[in-house]
Design a protein around this motif. Sequence first.
Motif, short mmCIF file in Angstrom:
data_model
loop_
_atom_site.label_atom_id
_atom_site.label_comp_id
_atom_site.label_asym_id
_atom_site.label_seq_id
_atom_site.Cartn_x
_atom_site.Cartn_y
_atom_site.Cartn_z
N MET A 1 76.44 61.27 22.26
CA MET A 1 77.57 61.69 23.08
C MET A 1 78.86 61.22 22.43
O MET A 1 78.98 60.08 21.98
N ASP A 2 79.87 62.08 22.40
CA ASP A 2 81.16 61.75 21.79
C ASP A 2 82.02 61.02 22.80
O ASP A 2 82.40 61.56 23.83
N GLY A 3 82.35 59.75 22.51
CA GLY A 3 83.16 58.96 23.43
C GLY A 3 84.62 58.94 23.07
O GLY A 3 85.38 58.12 23.59
N THR A 4 85.05 59.82 22.18
CA THR A 4 86.44 59.82 21.75
C THR A 4 87.35 60.28 22.89
O THR A 4 87.05 61.22 23.61
N SER A 5 88.48 59.60 23.07
CA SER A 5 89.50 59.96 24.05
C SER A 5 90.83 59.96 23.33
O SER A 5 90.91 59.63 22.15
N PRO A 6 91.95 60.31 24.04
CA PRO A 6 93.25 60.29 23.35
C PRO A 6 93.64 58.94 22.77
O PRO A 6 94.47 58.86 21.88
N THR A 7 93.06 57.86 23.28
CA THR A 7 93.44 56.53 22.78
C THR A 7 92.28 55.79 22.11
O THR A 7 92.42 54.62 21.75
N THR A 8 91.14 56.44 21.96
CA THR A 8 90.01 55.80 21.28
C THR A 8 89.35 56.77 20.32
O THR A 8 89.43 57.99 20.48
N ILE A 9 88.70 56.21 19.32
CA ILE A 9 87.87 56.99 18.40
C ILE A 9 86.48 56.35 18.39
O ILE A 9 86.34 55.13 18.23
N PHE A 10 85.47 57.18 18.58
CA PHE A 10 84.08 56.72 18.64
C PHE A 10 83.32 57.44 17.53
O PHE A 10 83.27 58.67 17.50
N ILE A 11 82.76 56.69 16.60
CA ILE A 11 82.02 57.27 15.47
C ILE A 11 80.53 57.15 15.73
O ILE A 11 79.97 56.06 15.69
N ASP A 12 79.91 58.28 16.02
CA ASP A 12 78.48 58.31 16.27
C ASP A 12 77.71 58.04 14.97
O ASP A 12 78.21 58.29 13.87
N GLN A 13 76.48 57.56 15.11
CA GLN A 13 75.62 57.28 13.96
C GLN A 13 75.48 58.47 13.03
O GLN A 13 75.32 58.33 11.82
N THR A 14 75.58 59.68 13.59
CA THR A 14 75.49 60.90 12.78
C THR A 14 76.45 60.88 11.61
O THR A 14 76.15 61.39 10.53
N TYR A 15 77.62 60.27 11.81
CA TYR A 15 78.71 60.35 10.83
C TYR A 15 78.79 59.10 9.96
O TYR A 15 79.87 58.69 9.53
N CYS A 16 77.65 58.51 9.67
CA CYS A 16 77.64 57.31 8.83
C CYS A 16 77.91 57.65 7.38
O CYS A 16 77.72 58.78 6.92
N GLY A 17 78.37 56.66 6.64
CA GLY A 17 78.42 56.68 5.19
C GLY A 17 77.31 55.72 4.77
O GLY A 17 76.15 56.13 4.61
N PRO A 18 77.63 54.41 4.63
CA PRO A 18 76.57 53.41 4.62
C PRO A 18 75.84 53.46 5.97
O PRO A 18 76.40 53.94 6.96
N PRO A 19 74.61 52.98 6.04
CA PRO A 19 73.84 53.11 7.29
C PRO A 19 74.51 52.50 8.52
O PRO A 19 74.28 52.96 9.63
N ASN A 20 75.35 51.46 8.30
CA ASN A 20 75.92 50.74 9.44
C ASN A 20 77.43 50.92 9.60
O ASN A 20 78.05 50.17 10.35
N SER A 21 78.01 51.90 8.92
CA SER A 21 79.45 52.14 9.09
C SER A 21 79.76 53.62 8.89
O SER A 21 78.96 54.36 8.31
N GLY A 22 80.92 54.03 9.37
CA GLY A 22 81.29 55.43 9.33
C GLY A 22 81.61 55.93 7.94
O GLY A 22 82.09 55.17 7.08
#
Length: 240
Positions: A1-22
Amino acid sequence: MDGTSPTTIFIDQTYCGPPNSGNGGYVCGMLAKYIPGVAEVSLRQPPPLNTAMRVELKEGKAYLFDKDTLVAEAKPTHFDLDIPAMPDFMTAEVASKGYAGFKKHYFPTCFVCGPGREAGDGLRIFAGPTPDGKMVAATWMPADALFDRNGKLQTEYYWAALDCPGAYAIHETKESMKVLGRLSTKIVEVIRPGEKIIVTGWQIGAEGRKFYSGTALFNEAGALKAFAKAIWIEIPGNAF
């Protein structure tokens, strides 16, 4: 689920680069949405996954925080790039078969360039060397899910596609990896569903542990869609 709002950014696991970061390009593109026009985004920390990060706007800039830690900052910029002539679609397709990441990849599940991602799950942009060795190239047709309701490719996917090919354009000199430090991107023309895209990357220069590269997106007919310049930082191969 995308938790992004006008004042937050939420990076889902789908959008990883390294396994544990965006993925750097994807995260930069998300923050760039807060900047009108052309943006430059600098990454200060690995962007965490599955975390609501706070966006603060101040004096024309956008700052991304994980609690009190500055993760990235974006600002308006103007830049030009000497863009090499693109290869034709078939040449780019053949170049992709020589993608170095097929033999060795530090992050095989990377959203952009990971060979461990299935079609439709990641972008699967595999930029390999062209016959003249002057650049890397790949082909890409964005999936329908990447477009908004108006049929326009969403901003973050331009940035993501222009990220990883720049790393593979850098000539390897030792057992190390390159991580994205800064990305500036200019979208020239909208990419529409069904367009076949040629992705190119080339090294611009190097200075110590810093490497500079350019990337570009063209359609099959040769129209320039977007381009970017990046700063990459060399770190030890076992850093992650």
